[in-house]
Scaffold this motif. Structure first.
Motif, PDB file in Angstrom:
ATOM      1  N   LEU A  74      -7.947  -1.230  -2.356  1.00  0.00           N
ATOM      2  CA  LEU A  74      -7.861  -0.251  -3.540  1.00  0.00           C
ATOM      3  C   LEU A  74      -9.278  -0.077  -4.103  1.00  0.00           C
ATOM      4  O   LEU A  74      -9.725   0.756  -4.358  1.00  0.00           O
ATOM      5  CB  LEU A  74      -6.884  -0.816  -4.582  1.00  0.00           C
ATOM      6  CG  LEU A  74      -5.556  -0.739  -4.397  1.00  0.00           C
ATOM      7  CD1 LEU A  74      -4.674  -1.413  -5.415  1.00  0.00           C
ATOM      8  CD2 LEU A  74      -5.009   0.628  -4.038  1.00  0.00           C
ATOM      9  N   THR A 119      -0.177   9.209  -5.065  1.00  0.00           N
ATOM     10  CA  THR A 119      -0.516  10.330  -4.488  1.00  0.00           C
ATOM     11  C   THR A 119       0.726  11.263  -4.454  1.00  0.00           C
ATOM     12  O   THR A 119       1.530  11.200  -4.677  1.00  0.00           O
ATOM     13  CB  THR A 119      -0.904  10.015  -2.736  1.00  0.00           C
ATOM     14  OG1 THR A 119       0.154   9.751  -2.219  1.00  0.00           O
ATOM     15  CG2 THR A 119      -2.083   9.103  -3.001  1.00  0.00           C
ATOM     16  N   GLN A 148      -3.764   4.497   5.478  1.00  0.00           N
ATOM     17  CA  GLN A 148      -3.969   3.294   5.360  1.00  0.00           C
ATOM     18  C   GLN A 148      -2.702   2.230   5.465  1.00  0.00           C
ATOM     19  O   GLN A 148      -2.648   1.443   6.227  1.00  0.00           O
ATOM     20  CB  GLN A 148      -4.944   2.542   4.373  1.00  0.00           C
ATOM     21  CG  GLN A 148      -5.451   1.379   4.360  1.00  0.00           C
ATOM     22  CD  GLN A 148      -6.365   1.156   5.583  1.00  0.00           C
ATOM     23  OE1 GLN A 148      -7.266   1.949   5.928  1.00  0.00           O
ATOM     24  NE2 GLN A 148      -6.185   0.103   6.325  1.00  0.00           N
ATOM     25  N   GLN A 156      -5.141   6.571   1.013  1.00  0.00           N
ATOM     26  CA  GLN A 156      -4.111   5.204   0.572  1.00  0.00           C
ATOM     27  C   GLN A 156      -2.733   5.358   1.784  1.00  0.00           C
ATOM     28  O   GLN A 156      -2.350   4.454   2.201  1.00  0.00           O
ATOM     29  CB  GLN A 156      -3.523   5.219  -0.680  1.00  0.00           C
ATOM     30  CG  GLN A 156      -4.591   5.060  -1.564  1.00  0.00           C
ATOM     31  CD  GLN A 156      -5.342   6.569  -2.064  1.00  0.00           C
ATOM     32  OE1 GLN A 156      -5.427   7.511  -1.209  1.00  0.00           O
ATOM     33  NE2 GLN A 156      -5.552   6.674  -3.613  1.00  0.00           N
ATOM     34  N   SER A 157      -2.270   6.677   1.891  1.00  0.00           N
ATOM     35  CA  SER A 157      -1.130   6.627   2.632  1.00  0.00           C
ATOM     36  C   SER A 157      -1.413   6.620   4.111  1.00  0.00           C
ATOM     37  O   SER A 157      -0.783   5.795   4.852  1.00  0.00           O
ATOM     38  CB  SER A 157      -0.562   8.279   2.602  1.00  0.00           C
ATOM     39  OG  SER A 157      -0.213   8.573   1.137  1.00  0.00           O
ATOM     40  N   PHE A 209     -11.159   1.988  -1.742  1.00  0.00           N
ATOM     41  CA  PHE A 209     -11.107   3.416  -2.048  1.00  0.00           C
ATOM     42  C   PHE A 209     -11.968   4.187  -3.270  1.00  0.00           C
ATOM     43  O   PHE A 209     -12.557   5.077  -3.305  1.00  0.00           O
ATOM     44  CB  PHE A 209      -9.611   3.757  -2.390  1.00  0.00           C
ATOM     45  CG  PHE A 209      -8.704   3.558  -1.185  1.00  0.00           C
ATOM     46  CD1 PHE A 209      -9.232   3.833   0.219  1.00  0.00           C
ATOM     47  CD2 PHE A 209      -7.550   2.990  -1.273  1.00  0.00           C
ATOM     48  CE1 PHE A 209      -8.357   3.708   1.164  1.00  0.00           C
ATOM     49  CE2 PHE A 209      -6.502   2.556  -0.028  1.00  0.00           C
ATOM     50  CZ  PHE A 209      -7.363   3.097   1.201  1.00  0.00           C
ATOM     51  N   TYR A 229       2.097   1.840  -3.524  1.00  0.00           N
ATOM     52  CA  TYR A 229       0.859   2.323  -4.137  1.00  0.00           C
ATOM     53  C   TYR A 229       0.830   3.813  -3.898  1.00  0.00           C
ATOM     54  O   TYR A 229       0.538   4.688  -4.755  1.00  0.00           O
ATOM     55  CB  TYR A 229      -0.027   1.670  -3.995  1.00  0.00           C
ATOM     56  CG  TYR A 229      -1.497   2.178  -4.843  1.00  0.00           C
ATOM     57  CD1 TYR A 229      -1.509   1.895  -6.166  1.00  0.00           C
ATOM     58  CD2 TYR A 229      -2.440   2.880  -4.062  1.00  0.00           C
ATOM     59  CE1 TYR A 229      -2.752   2.483  -6.753  1.00  0.00           C
ATOM     60  CE2 TYR A 229      -3.489   3.444  -4.820  1.00  0.00           C
ATOM     61  CZ  TYR A 229      -3.613   3.123  -6.022  1.00  0.00           C
ATOM     62  OH  TYR A 229      -4.796   3.751  -6.820  1.00  0.00           O
ATOM     63  N   ALA A 230       0.851   4.067  -2.545  1.00  0.00           N
ATOM     64  CA  ALA A 230       0.516   5.638  -2.113  1.00  0.00           C
ATOM     65  C   ALA A 230       1.799   6.561  -2.602  1.00  0.00           C
ATOM     66  O   ALA A 230       1.563   7.756  -3.228  1.00  0.00           O
ATOM     67  CB  ALA A 230       0.722   5.756  -0.584  1.00  0.00           C
ATOM     68  N   MET A 233       0.848  -1.194   0.042  1.00  0.00           N
ATOM     69  CA  MET A 233       0.035  -0.207  -0.038  1.00  0.00           C
ATOM     70  C   MET A 233       0.848   1.356  -0.103  1.00  0.00           C
ATOM     71  O   MET A 233       0.482   2.272  -0.694  1.00  0.00           O
ATOM     72  CB  MET A 233      -0.940  -0.005   1.126  1.00  0.00           C
ATOM     73  CG  MET A 233      -2.209  -1.066   1.093  1.00  0.00           C
ATOM     74  SD  MET A 233      -3.155  -0.526  -0.256  1.00  0.00           S
ATOM     75  CE  MET A 233      -3.837   1.219   0.085  1.00  0.00           C
TER      76      MET A 233
END
Length: 315
Positions: free
Chosen positions: A242, A62, A194, A191-192, A245, A57-58, A54
């Motif tokens: 994901l 982001t 989490q 996302q960040s 969100f 991905y962040a 995660m």
């Protein structure tokens, strides 16, 4: 089927069903994995790896990958302690004694408990007569699912009773964590937040596992155990969040909250198909009472959801 027909298929309901399937099957995957992993270490490793995925991905998706402001740090800490570490630690310990399908029904109390904590902690108004009726119906349903007469009769029954109590406390922890984060103001991408909650929660779970005397050397690297771990980490963890969100943007938290009542259905079907477990009639009646309790407490929300769905279908 033509390309135009494919474009006309509404994706939101499909994503909702997919998310419910991923999270509903996680209860069964936990039950399978506990045969091969030490309990809390299983949860810890899952969320440490999912947190790293995660976080990557962040960083990619982001403009801000770490918490900075006070409320952001506090929200991340609350998520790590209550929603990741305490919730999953208690859930995994409870599932040592209780089938995943039954665990999922008890966890479906979380929305009711969330409403209770919100009315007390956030002073969102008293529950009123209808809300109190819903609360009582929800707890009556939990008692039916728990079946306390058989749950505490004999040594195996006592272990089942302990498992039910631990899973109920897991639902309490999740609901409390959700309410405690509501007043906090944060611009940190979800996302960040989490990702960091998962990572810190995983570290806390590892500390709990060490205090309990667990050792990673006891892990059995059997195909079923590895498959369970990878599914929980990558599918029910990273991919499912994901989807969460995406659905949060499309539906909002009100409609998405209802997914908690689809998960037990998925868990029951998969538990029956893969493990041969059958939920008895009493437990099904209990689940119905829990759902009725939620509906009584949140009737205005359900009406608004129904109106929104009707408009979406008409459009």
């Amino acid at each position: 089927m033509t390309r135009t027909t494919w474009r006309n298929i509404p994706t939101t309901p499909l994503l909702f069903v997919a998310l419910a399937a991923m999270w509903g099957t996680s209860f069964v995957a936990i039950e399978v994995g506990l045969e091969f992993f030490p309990t809390l270490s299983f949860a810890a490793l899952r969320y440490e790896l999912a947190g790293l995925v995660m976080l990557a991905y962040a960083c990619y998706s982001t403009d801000r990958w770490r918490p900075e402001a006070r409320d952001e740090l506090l929200a991340t800490a609350i998520g790590a302690v209550f929603i990741i570490a305490a919730y999953h630690g208690l859930l995994y310990l409870g599932q040592e004694h209780v089938p995943g399908a039954v665990a999922s029904i008890i966890i479906s109390l979380s929305p009711i408990l969330t409403a209770v904590f919100a009315s007390v902690i956030l002073t969102e108004g008293s529950l009123g007569k209808t809300g109190t009726l819903g609360l009582l119906a929800g707890f009556a349903g939990a008692v039916l699912v728990a079946d306390p007469v058989s749950a505490f009769s004999g040594s195996s029954g006592s272990a089942q009773g302990l498992g039910i109590v631990l899973i109920f406390l897991a639902a309490v922890s999740f609901a409390l964590g959700a309410v405690l984060t509501r007043p906090l103001r944060s611009d940190l991408p979800v996302q960040s937040m989490q990702a960091w909650s998962m990572l810190l929660g995983g570290v806390l779970l590892h500390g709990w596992a060490l205090a309990r005397g667990e050792s990673l050397s006891t892990i059995e690297f059997a195909p079923a155990g590895i498959a369970s771990f990878l599914y929980l980490t990558l599918v029910s963890g990273a991919v499912a969040f994901l989807l969460y969100f995406e659905l949060l943007d499309r539906l909002g938290p009100t409609e998405l909250n209802l997914i908690g009542y689809v998960e037990p259905v998925v868990a029951a079907l998969m538990s029956w198909a893969l493990l041969g477990h059958v939920i008895d009639t009493t437990a099904l009646v209990g689940f119905g009472a829990i759902f009725f309790g939620f509906a009584a407490m949140k009737k205005e929300m359900l009406v608004s959801v129904a109106v929104a769905v009707r408009r979406r279908v008409a459009a």
